[in-house]
Scaffold this active site. Structure first.
Site, short mmCIF file in Angstrom:
data_model
loop_
_atom_site.label_atom_id
_atom_site.label_comp_id
_atom_site.label_asym_id
_atom_site.label_seq_id
_atom_site.Cartn_x
_atom_site.Cartn_y
_atom_site.Cartn_z
N GLY A 20 -10.07 -11.03 -2.36
CA GLY A 20 -11.12 -10.62 -3.29
C GLY A 20 -10.55 -10.34 -4.68
O GLY A 20 -11.14 -10.73 -5.69
N ARG A 24 -4.24 -9.57 -6.55
CA ARG A 24 -3.62 -9.82 -5.24
C ARG A 24 -3.31 -11.30 -5.06
O ARG A 24 -2.32 -11.65 -4.43
CB ARG A 24 -4.56 -9.37 -4.13
CG ARG A 24 -4.68 -7.87 -4.09
CD ARG A 24 -4.60 -7.44 -2.67
NE ARG A 24 -4.11 -6.11 -2.60
CZ ARG A 24 -4.39 -5.27 -1.61
NH1 ARG A 24 -5.17 -5.67 -0.63
NH2 ARG A 24 -3.87 -4.08 -1.59
N ARG A 43 -12.42 -15.82 -16.88
CA ARG A 43 -12.97 -14.49 -16.57
C ARG A 43 -11.99 -13.61 -15.81
O ARG A 43 -12.40 -12.72 -15.05
CB ARG A 43 -14.25 -14.61 -15.75
CG ARG A 43 -15.41 -15.18 -16.52
CD ARG A 43 -16.60 -15.38 -15.62
NE ARG A 43 -17.68 -15.99 -16.36
CZ ARG A 43 -18.85 -15.39 -16.59
NH1 ARG A 43 -19.09 -14.20 -16.13
NH2 ARG A 43 -19.78 -16.01 -17.27
N ARG A 87 -10.45 -16.57 3.88
CA ARG A 87 -10.60 -15.30 3.17
C ARG A 87 -9.57 -14.33 3.73
O ARG A 87 -9.46 -14.18 4.97
CB ARG A 87 -12.01 -14.77 3.36
CG ARG A 87 -12.14 -13.28 3.13
CD ARG A 87 -13.55 -12.84 2.84
NE ARG A 87 -13.74 -11.40 3.04
CZ ARG A 87 -13.21 -10.44 2.29
NH1 ARG A 87 -12.43 -10.75 1.26
NH2 ARG A 87 -13.43 -9.17 2.55
N SER A 90 -10.07 -7.04 3.13
CA SER A 90 -10.05 -5.77 3.86
C SER A 90 -11.45 -5.51 4.42
O SER A 90 -12.43 -6.14 4.00
CB SER A 90 -9.62 -4.63 2.95
OG SER A 90 -10.53 -4.53 1.88
N ASP A 204 -10.27 1.05 6.15
CA ASP A 204 -10.94 2.35 6.30
C ASP A 204 -11.78 2.31 7.57
O ASP A 204 -12.03 1.24 8.12
CB ASP A 204 -11.81 2.66 5.07
CG ASP A 204 -12.80 1.56 4.75
OD1 ASP A 204 -12.38 0.52 4.19
OD2 ASP A 204 -13.99 1.71 5.08
N ARG A 217 -0.70 -0.46 1.62
CA ARG A 217 -1.65 -1.56 1.41
C ARG A 217 -0.95 -2.88 1.13
O ARG A 217 -1.33 -3.91 1.66
CB ARG A 217 -2.60 -1.22 0.26
CG ARG A 217 -3.56 -0.17 0.71
CD ARG A 217 -4.80 -0.08 -0.12
NE ARG A 217 -5.53 1.08 0.39
CZ ARG A 217 -6.26 1.90 -0.31
NH1 ARG A 217 -6.41 1.69 -1.58
NH2 ARG A 217 -6.86 2.92 0.24
N1 ADE Z 1 -14.15 -3.49 2.61
C1 ADE Z 1 -13.26 -2.57 3.01
N2 ADE Z 1 -13.88 -1.49 3.48
C2 ADE Z 1 -15.21 -1.73 3.37
C3 ADE Z 1 -16.35 -0.98 3.67
N3 ADE Z 1 -16.26 0.23 4.18
N4 ADE Z 1 -17.56 -1.53 3.39
C4 ADE Z 1 -17.64 -2.75 2.86
N5 ADE Z 1 -16.59 -3.51 2.56
C5 ADE Z 1 -15.38 -3.00 2.81
#
Ligand code: ADE
Length: 234
Positions: A20, A24, A43, A87, A90, A204, A217
């Site tokens: 994304g 990175r 951009r 892709r 995360s 997360d 990370r």
């Molecule tokens: N990418 C990483 N964590 C995310 C989350 N909690 N919601 C949406 N996209 C994410």
């Protein structure tokens, strides 16, 4: 050149890894590719092409969300001839047994909507991964001893979700994690007959509220890039 990609014809490889974050993309290209050359910076969306074990690879940012990814995936495929798009991103875990740092391979995607919705209209299209890529990624992850889950993922349009009831329904139906790009990648790839896979590191956790520490990370992301390269060139 296209509206959003400044590369010349021939500067984009048939295999494209898509994080994304454009920075990175730059870091991954400079860390893992040989002779990486910057091929796009329109951009600020960076793309680099180089080689990995003799194979040409482009690492190009997708931006956040399906609307952004859709622009780059369409142009990479239609105008530059990309044939394999992975892709590398995360995701937030939605199941207790999916832990921080685990890898999730998106076998299929659940959505409320996506940019391709306008094409499918009454059709409930099921965006799914290319099986060959999925199999190669799973095999590579097993060989490295990485905790890996394969299954349904939720491609959301929003990061700050005001509908916790939706997450609860998805959790009950075994959806592994939430991210924001894969469904549209799979739909665009299917439309053009090319291969796609979403490979996600859990950053997360929606149930435990754990998060990947900032200092871990880069390591986790680097491990995933190596896995993606192994899946692309088994
Ligand atoms: N990418 C990483 N964590 C995310 C989350 N909690 N919601 C949406 N996209 C994410």
């Amino acid at each position: 050149m296209t509206i959003h990609i400044g590369a010349e014809q021939g500067q984009i490889a048939e295999t494209v890894l898509m994080p994304g974050d454009p920075l990175r993309a730059k870091w991954a290209a400079q860390t893992f590719l040989t002779d990486a050359v910057c091929v796009n910076q329109v951009r600020g969306m960076l793309g680099y092409t180089g080689t990995w074990r003799g194979n040409r690879v482009t690492i190009h940012g997708s931006g956040m969300g399906m609307a952004s990814l859709s622009i780059y995936a369409n142009e990479l495929i239609r105008d530059f001839g990309a044939k394999t798009l992975i892709r590398v991103g995360s995701a937030g875990a939605m199941q207790q047994d999916v832990g921080i740092r685990d890898i999730v391979l998106g076998q299929a995607c659940t959505t409320l909507t996506m940019p391709s919705r306008g094409i499918f209209r009454e059709i409930n299209f099921a965006p799914c991964a290319d099986f060959g890529l999925l199999h190669a990624a799973y095999t590579a992850a097993q060989a490295r001893g990485v905790r890996t889950h394969v299954g349904n993922i939720y491609s959301s349009d929003v990061f700050y979700d005001e509908r916790p009831d939706l997450n609860e329904i998805m959790q009950r139906h075994g959806v592994l994690c939430v991210e924001m790009e894969a469904a549209e990648l799979y739909a665009v790839a299917a439309r053009h007959g090319v291969r796609a896979l979403a490979m996600l590191t859990i950053s997360d956790h929606l149930l435990t509220h754990d998060a990947l520490p900032a200092q871990d990370r880069e390591q986790s992301f680097g491990d995933m890039i190596e896995l993606a390269l192994q899946a692309a060139f088994p």
